[in-house]
Enzyme design. Sequence first.
Site, PDB file in Angstrom:
ATOM      1  N   ASP A   1       2.071  -6.868   2.560  1.00 31.84           N
ATOM      2  CA  ASP A   1       0.878  -6.110   2.965  1.00 31.84           C
ATOM      3  C   ASP A   1       1.309  -4.868   3.745  1.00 31.84           C
ATOM      4  OD1 ASP A   1      -1.705  -5.254   3.301  1.00 31.84           O
ATOM      5  OD2 ASP A   1      -2.310  -6.833   4.698  1.00 31.84           O
TER       6      ASP A   1
ATOM      7  N   HIS B   1      -2.926 -12.520   1.775  1.00 32.84           N
ATOM      8  CA  HIS B   1      -2.664 -12.694   3.210  1.00 32.84           C
ATOM      9  C   HIS B   1      -3.415 -13.853   3.892  1.00 32.84           C
ATOM     10  CE1 HIS B   1      -6.255 -10.221   3.089  1.00 32.84           C
ATOM     11  NE2 HIS B   1      -5.610  -9.075   3.013  1.00 32.84           N
TER      12      HIS B   1
ATOM     13  N   ASP C   1      -8.594  -5.273  -2.349  1.00 37.15           N
ATOM     14  CA  ASP C   1      -7.985  -5.520  -1.039  1.00 37.15           C
ATOM     15  C   ASP C   1      -8.374  -4.475  -0.005  1.00 37.15           C
ATOM     16  OD1 ASP C   1      -6.121  -6.976   0.731  1.00 37.15           O
ATOM     17  OD2 ASP C   1      -5.078  -5.061   0.717  1.00 37.15           O
TER      18      ASP C   1
ATOM     19  N   PRO D   1      -6.526  -0.850  10.774  1.00 34.85           N
ATOM     20  CA  PRO D   1      -5.703  -2.055  10.748  1.00 34.85           C
ATOM     21  C   PRO D   1      -4.550  -1.930   9.753  1.00 34.85           C
ATOM     22  CG  PRO D   1      -7.706  -2.407   9.465  1.00 34.85           C
ATOM     23  CD  PRO D   1      -7.799  -1.026  10.047  1.00 34.85           C
ATOM     24  N   GLY D   2      -3.391  -2.479  10.113  1.00 41.13           N
ATOM     25  CA  GLY D   2      -2.275  -2.497   9.169  1.00 41.13           C
ATOM     26  C   GLY D   2      -0.935  -2.266   9.832  1.00 41.13           C
TER      27      GLY D   2
ATOM     28  N   HIS E   1       0.859  -1.186   0.000  1.00 39.14           N
ATOM     29  CA  HIS E   1       0.000   0.000   0.000  1.00 39.14           C
ATOM     30  C   HIS E   1       0.891   1.230   0.000  1.00 39.14           C
ATOM     31  CE1 HIS E   1      -3.701  -2.290   0.784  1.00 39.14           C
ATOM     32  NE2 HIS E   1      -2.931  -3.065   1.512  1.00 39.14           N
TER      33      HIS E   1
END
Length: 424
Positions: free
Chosen positions: A302, A229, A149, A320-321, A57
């Site tokens: 990711d 993922h 995604d 999230p991430g 990303h």
Amino acid sequence: MSSTTYLIKGVSVLGAEPTDLLVRDGLIAPESEARGAQVIDADGLVALPGLVDLHTHLREPGREDAETVESGSRAAALGGYTAVCAMANTSPVADTAGVVEQVWRLGREAGLVDVQPIGAVTVGLAGQHLAELGAMATSAAKVRIFSDDGHCVSDPRLMRRALEYVKAFDGVIAQHAEEPRLTEGAQMHEGEVSARLGLTGWPAVAEEAIIARDALLAEHVGARLHVCHVSTAGSVDVLRQAKAAGVRVTAEVTPHHLLLTDERATSYDPVFKVNPPLRTQNDVAALRQALAEGLIDIVATDHAPHAVEDKECEWGYARPGMLGLETALSIVLDVLGPDWPLIAERMSRTPARIAGLTDHGHLPAAGAPATFTLVDPAARWQVDPTASASRSRNTPYAGMTLPGRVVATFLRGEPTVLDGKATK
């Protein structure tokens, strides 16, 4: 293309006996042409084909406060990557030829890694109507992977149509496997820890059910499916069945799902909040085994940078991430050990093949593109979030000491990293 010729002396290609590599005119050249070359002492270093990330990303356009194509590219090069596939959940969404071409051009301007845009499957990632898949495929960016995604293409009819559409040009649909009706309000993995903490759980079956459904759809259509993922032992079982049946399915696992478990949520530190969530030790063991045997085809980061206000808040409100590009190789080295041929397969050759990136994934040998990374396997380093090339600081590995350090990265003969520092 670099006009400088480099002689890399005493390097071990994939852990083999030390040899010399001559880098000239973007290629690995015969050593006989080494006169006047700039010498790089690579004693003790291992050469790998440049790493390829199928799941990054970069946040541009729209959230340049969290990351830009340039800053993400720099983080990637420092992590040993020479190509990254940029996910479509930008603002505006990469659901048209115009947006994917913008991202592609920004990648070329940065010149640190090849940035290959991923197109959205549906307009605005809304899951209602197919995006302009054909226009993105024929654009200057030549998009071959499509993904919503962050969201699942949960409508089976829409997923079938997407698979049918991309089959015409051998494209790939990369699915974020999450049945949304099973994860409403979910904060972490559903299990003993979520029950103890009183947090709404994200059940493993929400992932497994979508993978099973999509494997059947891909088999029916004869198209290519990629599963993003993968995070559960049950998903590994579903993939085993699908592959045994000859379904054209590939799968990825992230470094964080290979190392961390849901026990981390007991700290309530949002740096450990991720989608899909961290799972159990049993899941981690199954994922490691599946990666080693090739049932899971690749490691993908990711890499999900977030601005401070989106992470340094209450768990329930946090996005999230996790960051991943600069630490991925070290985590995989920690998990798999120094099995360099296996690491090259899972982090370079196979992802390059899935993405159709023909310039990448080649062993550094005479005649091949000079696109590779040099790693010091003996080095150990401590993760310092403030030292990251990313604009964000949300690494779950802060303070951890990790093995292996990228010393240099070359992209078509051009050094993007030398002596562990980005060249631009």
